[in-house]
Design a protein around this motif. Sequence first.
Motif, PDB file in Angstrom:
ATOM      1  N   UNK A   1       2.564   2.484   8.966  1.00 37.01           N
ATOM      2  CA  UNK A   1       3.404   3.901   9.084  1.00 37.01           C
ATOM      3  C   UNK A   1       2.404   5.018  10.053  1.00 37.01           C
ATOM      4  N   UNK A   2       1.121   4.730   9.870  1.00 40.39           N
ATOM      5  CA  UNK A   2       0.245   5.307  10.775  1.00 40.39           C
ATOM      6  C   UNK A   2       0.408   4.910  12.352  1.00 40.39           C
ATOM      7  N   UNK A   3       0.811   3.788  12.320  1.00 41.26           N
ATOM      8  CA  UNK A   3       1.172   3.061  13.667  1.00 41.26           C
ATOM      9  C   UNK A   3       2.360   3.795  14.322  1.00 41.26           C
ATOM     10  N   UNK A   4       3.315   3.920  13.577  1.00 40.68           N
ATOM     11  CA  UNK A   4       4.642   4.330  13.874  1.00 40.68           C
ATOM     12  C   UNK A   4       4.527   5.806  14.167  1.00 40.68           C
ATOM     13  N   UNK A   5       3.834   6.669  13.194  1.00 41.49           N
ATOM     14  CA  UNK A   5       3.681   7.954  13.790  1.00 41.49           C
ATOM     15  C   UNK A   5       2.901   8.286  15.146  1.00 41.49           C
ATOM     16  N   UNK A   6       1.860   7.240  15.218  1.00 41.39           N
ATOM     17  CA  UNK A   6       1.008   7.588  16.261  1.00 41.39           C
ATOM     18  C   UNK A   6       1.853   7.237  17.759  1.00 41.39           C
ATOM     19  N   UNK A   7       2.612   6.075  17.526  1.00 39.64           N
ATOM     20  CA  UNK A   7       3.482   5.782  18.646  1.00 39.64           C
ATOM     21  C   UNK A   7       4.409   6.661  18.867  1.00 39.64           C
TER      22      UNK A   7
ATOM     23  N   UNK B   1       7.725  14.405  13.714  1.00 33.90           N
ATOM     24  CA  UNK B   1       8.497  15.311  12.752  1.00 33.90           C
ATOM     25  C   UNK B   1       9.823  14.919  12.279  1.00 33.90           C
ATOM     26  N   UNK B   2      10.658  14.069  13.161  1.00 36.56           N
ATOM     27  CA  UNK B   2      11.810  13.893  12.859  1.00 36.56           C
ATOM     28  C   UNK B   2      11.842  12.729  11.746  1.00 36.56           C
ATOM     29  N   UNK B   3      10.849  12.231  11.613  1.00 38.42           N
ATOM     30  CA  UNK B   3      10.810  10.981  10.189  1.00 38.42           C
ATOM     31  C   UNK B   3      10.795  11.978   8.914  1.00 38.42           C
ATOM     32  N   UNK B   4      10.321  13.307   9.062  1.00 40.90           N
ATOM     33  CA  UNK B   4      10.015  14.063   7.790  1.00 40.90           C
ATOM     34  C   UNK B   4      10.993  15.168   7.549  1.00 40.90           C
ATOM     35  N   UNK B   5      10.852  15.927   6.389  1.00 38.02           N
ATOM     36  CA  UNK B   5      11.595  17.022   6.123  1.00 38.02           C
ATOM     37  C   UNK B   5      11.021  18.410   6.730  1.00 38.02           C
ATOM     38  N   UNK B   6      11.597  18.571   7.849  1.00 35.82           N
ATOM     39  CA  UNK B   6      11.086  19.597   8.690  1.00 35.82           C
ATOM     40  C   UNK B   6      12.439  20.350   8.905  1.00 35.82           C
ATOM     41  N   UNK B   7      12.623  21.620   8.417  1.00 33.87           N
ATOM     42  CA  UNK B   7      13.644  22.448   8.380  1.00 33.87           C
ATOM     43  C   UNK B   7      13.486  23.721   9.051  1.00 33.87           C
TER      44      UNK B   7
ATOM     45  N   UNK C   1       0.841  -1.074   0.059  1.00 31.39           N
ATOM     46  CA  UNK C   1       0.102  -0.087  -0.099  1.00 31.39           C
ATOM     47  C   UNK C   1       0.950   1.331  -0.062  1.00 31.39           C
ATOM     48  N   UNK C   2       0.474   2.414  -0.437  1.00 32.96           N
ATOM     49  CA  UNK C   2       1.087   3.708  -0.289  1.00 32.96           C
ATOM     50  C   UNK C   2       1.296   3.823   1.032  1.00 32.96           C
ATOM     51  N   UNK C   3       2.498   4.587   1.427  1.00 34.21           N
ATOM     52  CA  UNK C   3       3.137   4.823   2.651  1.00 34.21           C
ATOM     53  C   UNK C   3       2.068   6.154   2.923  1.00 34.21           C
ATOM     54  N   UNK C   4       1.772   6.044   4.138  1.00 37.91           N
ATOM     55  CA  UNK C   4       0.873   7.437   4.924  1.00 37.91           C
ATOM     56  C   UNK C   4       1.854   8.606   5.294  1.00 37.91           C
ATOM     57  N   UNK C   5       1.224   9.427   4.629  1.00 42.36           N
ATOM     58  CA  UNK C   5       1.784  10.783   4.933  1.00 42.36           C
ATOM     59  C   UNK C   5       1.527  11.215   6.533  1.00 42.36           C
ATOM     60  N   UNK C   6       2.271  12.111   7.087  1.00 41.67           N
ATOM     61  CA  UNK C   6       2.032  12.493   8.331  1.00 41.67           C
ATOM     62  C   UNK C   6       1.041  13.581   8.640  1.00 41.67           C
ATOM     63  N   UNK C   7      -0.295  13.245   9.155  1.00 41.61           N
ATOM     64  CA  UNK C   7      -1.248  14.190   9.467  1.00 41.61           C
ATOM     65  C   UNK C   7      -1.948  13.550  10.600  1.00 41.61           C
ATOM     66  N   UNK C   8      -2.089  14.597  11.725  1.00 43.65           N
ATOM     67  CA  UNK C   8      -2.980  14.537  12.635  1.00 43.65           C
ATOM     68  C   UNK C   8      -4.131  15.046  13.115  1.00 43.65           C
ATOM     69  N   UNK C   9      -5.188  14.757  13.632  1.00 37.17           N
ATOM     70  CA  UNK C   9      -6.169  15.495  14.054  1.00 37.17           C
ATOM     71  C   UNK C   9      -5.890  16.585  15.047  1.00 37.17           C
ATOM     72  N   UNK C  10      -6.971  17.286  15.556  1.00 41.48           N
ATOM     73  CA  UNK C  10      -6.858  18.274  16.542  1.00 41.48           C
ATOM     74  C   UNK C  10      -6.573  17.616  17.993  1.00 41.48           C
ATOM     75  N   UNK C  11      -7.012  16.486  18.251  1.00 45.95           N
ATOM     76  CA  UNK C  11      -6.776  15.449  19.327  1.00 45.95           C
ATOM     77  C   UNK C  11      -5.424  14.546  19.253  1.00 45.95           C
TER      78      UNK C  11
ATOM     79  N   UNK D   1      16.210   9.607   8.265  1.00 47.15           N
ATOM     80  CA  UNK D   1      15.836   8.673   9.721  1.00 47.15           C
ATOM     81  C   UNK D   1      14.443   8.123   9.420  1.00 47.15           C
ATOM     82  N   UNK D   2      13.431   8.984   8.793  1.00 48.42           N
ATOM     83  CA  UNK D   2      12.105   8.260   8.208  1.00 48.42           C
ATOM     84  C   UNK D   2      12.470   7.255   7.172  1.00 48.42           C
ATOM     85  N   UNK D   3      13.382   7.591   5.975  1.00 46.42           N
ATOM     86  CA  UNK D   3      13.253   6.485   5.244  1.00 46.42           C
ATOM     87  C   UNK D   3      13.786   5.273   5.681  1.00 46.42           C
ATOM     88  N   UNK D   4      14.911   5.413   6.714  1.00 48.15           N
ATOM     89  CA  UNK D   4      15.114   4.128   7.302  1.00 48.15           C
ATOM     90  C   UNK D   4      14.251   3.348   8.034  1.00 48.15           C
ATOM     91  N   UNK D   5      13.573   3.986   8.669  1.00 45.69           N
ATOM     92  CA  UNK D   5      12.303   3.353   9.377  1.00 45.69           C
ATOM     93  C   UNK D   5      11.331   2.768   8.611  1.00 45.69           C
TER      94      UNK D   5
END
Length: 115
Positions: free
Chosen positions: A45-51, A58-64, A3-13, A85-89
């Motif tokens: 990937x969603x489970x990883x981001x949630x964990x 943010x460390x898994x993505x390009x945040x400069x 499946x496509x890998x999830x993007x990083x997105x969280x809701x307000x909670x 780091x994100x690519x390796x994970x």
Amino acid sequence: MITPVARRRFDSTGKVVGTHDVYAAIVRSVAALEKVPLIDLDKQAQALYQQMSVEASKLLFVHLAPGEHPNYPSGKVDDTHFSELGARKIAQIVLKDIRALLPELSKRIKKPEVK
């Protein structure tokens, strides 16, 4: 199939929100129909981001920060493309699943030479 890998997105909670739900569902259904192995990178990937949490993921993505990289003098927030780091994970998830689902294929995976 993968499946496509999830993007990083969280809701307000602080709960991860799916970003490829339709596409991932199609891949899952085709894999089931064709009776082929499936690596559900979307869910994993969603489970990883949630964990990791909203902030730590943010460390898994390009945040400069501004001035951190010469190509992005104003900074960059990209929740689609991975940092090293994100690519390796994500690669570790795929490798783990290949080893579990396709042991014959996993025998062909070579460890990179350390230089």
